[in-house]
Design an enzyme around this catalytic site. Sequence first.
Site, PDB file in Angstrom:
ATOM      1  CG  ASP A 152      35.181  38.343  42.854  1.00  0.00           C
ATOM      2  OD1 ASP A 152      34.039  38.599  43.466  1.00  0.00           O
ATOM      3  OD2 ASP A 152      35.299  38.837  41.734  1.00  0.00           O
ATOM      4  CG  HIS A 198      39.337  40.725  45.383  1.00  0.00           C
ATOM      5  ND1 HIS A 198      39.775  41.977  44.863  1.00  0.00           N
ATOM      6  CD2 HIS A 198      39.505  39.929  44.558  1.00  0.00           C
ATOM      7  CE1 HIS A 198      39.453  41.739  43.500  1.00  0.00           C
ATOM      8  NE2 HIS A 198      39.196  40.611  43.061  1.00  0.00           N
TER       9      HIS A 198
HETATM   10 NI    NI Z   1      38.920  36.645  41.367  1.00  0.00          NI
END
Ligand code: NI
Length: 493
Positions: free
Chosen positions: A294, A438
Site C-alpha cells: 500500500d 507498505h
Molecule cells: Ni495506506
Amino acid sequence: MHKSRFCAGIALLALSASGCGLAAASNGEDIMVPAEPTLIDFVDPATVVGLSTATLTEGDATSGRYVHIKYPVLAGASALNRALKARAERQLKEFRRATGGNAPILPKPELNVDWQLAAASPDAVGVRLRTGEFLGTSWGNSTRTYWFDPHTGKAAGSTGLLAGKPALERLAALVKEALADRGGQVERSRVTADAGLFDSMAFNRNGDLVVEFDDCEVGRCSLGRVAVAIPAQQAAPLLSELGRRAQRAARDAARRSAAPEVPSFTPTSSPDAVSSRAGGVDCRVRKCVALTFDDGPGPYTGRLLNILAEHRARATFFALGGSVSAEPALIRRMSMEGHLVGNHSWSHKDLSKQPSSKVADSLGKTSDAVSEVIGQRPSLVRPPYGAVNPQVRDVAREMGCAVVTWDVDSEDESAKDAAEIADRVVHAAHPGAIILMHDIHRETVDAVPDILRRLRGNGYTFVTVPELYGPVGMQAGRMYRSGNELPGKQPLT
Ligand code: NI
C-alpha cells in the site's frame, strides 16, 4: 550532475506540461480558462524528471491517531527537500502533542498532507502543501507554499516572492481592498502584514499573485477557501527576483499548455493489460498467499519490482492517486510485469469520515489516474487505514470495485527492522492470506526476499488478490479480508 538531471526534467516539461486548475475536469478540453482568477494551474508532476516522494505515516490498529504526510523530493533542489522534510517532521510532532497519548478517541484524530507543484521550471519551483486536520468533529484545512530558486539553490517560504517588509505591507493593503466586496463574513481587520498569514502564495496563468488563507484565518471557519488574486501589474513592483522568476514560470507554463500537446504516452485498452486479470493459478489446489503493498509508488518501489521479478512472484499494489500521477512509469511497470494495481484513494484520508461525494471524488480521480497510465481502471479498492463504512462500500460498488482489507498485518510501519517484518509475515501466513505491507518503507522492501524464499520453501505460491477467489470471482461493493472466507459468511461492516 543533479542540476543537469533537473534541467532535463524541465526540457521534458516544455513538451508536455499541461495545467490542471483546481476545478478542472481531467477529461475535459485541454485548455481551461479560469473563470475564477484565484485558480492556480498546477504542473503535472509526471512531466518533471527526478521527482520522487517521501511519506511519514502513523495509523496501525494500536495508534490513537491517523497520520499521512506526503511531500515531493526533487533532484537538484536539496535546500527545498530539507525544508519540506523539516516541515513534515514538525507537523507530525505538533500533531502528536496536540492529540496526546493513545487514548481511544473515535473517530480518530487525523492529519493528512498532500502536495501540488505550483511551478517547476529552471526559473522557479513552487510546492504547495495542503493540510487537512481532523480533531474530533470537522476538518480544518490549510495551505502553505514553499519556493525554490534553481539559480541560487535557496529555498524560501511564500514571502520570499516579495521584496521585503515594505512589499508585504503594500500587499496586505491590496488584499484588504480586494476583500472589500466579499461581504461581512470576511474580517478584513485580520489581514495584517504578518508573514505567517501570507504563507501560501503562487501565480495564476496570467501572472496574477494568488494569496490563499487558511480556514478561520480571515473569517468564519465555515467560509472554506478564501483567496485573492492581485493583478500581475499591481503585484510586479512588490516582487523579489525569485518572485519575478516564479511569475514568469507560471506564464510560460500557461503558454506551453496552450500549444498543441505532444502526448508522452498513449494509453491503450489492450487485452494484454493485466491489472484486473485473475491469472492462472488455481488456489483451490495450490497454497496461495496474496502479498499486498500500500501507499506507493515511492522511492523503494522500483527495487521491490526487481525483487519480485527475480523471484517470479506477483503482488497487488494499492496505489495512491497522487503518487500514480507523480510516478506513472512505476505503475506501468507493475502492470506489464503481471502485478495488479488497486485503488488506495487519492491522498490517504480516512474515507469513513468523508461524505460520499468526497469518497467518490477521491476514488474516481485515482481510477482515472491509473487508467490513464495502463489503460484499465482498478477493480479493487483498499480504503486507507482499512476504515470502511456502508457509504464507502456503496461508492465502491457503483465504481465496480470490490473492497479489500487484510487478515495478516506485517506491522511494518512500527517494526524495528526487516527481520522482524519477515518473521511476522512468515509466521502468520496461511493458505488464502491477504498480507498487508507498505512499499514506502525501506525495511519492508528489505524484508521481501526473505519472505519470498521462506514462504516458497513452505510450498506457497504468490498470487494477486483476485486469484485467491478463482472462478468464483469477486463482487463489486463486497468486502474481502481473506481468501479463506466463503461468500455469505462475512460481516457486513
Ligand atoms: Ni495506506
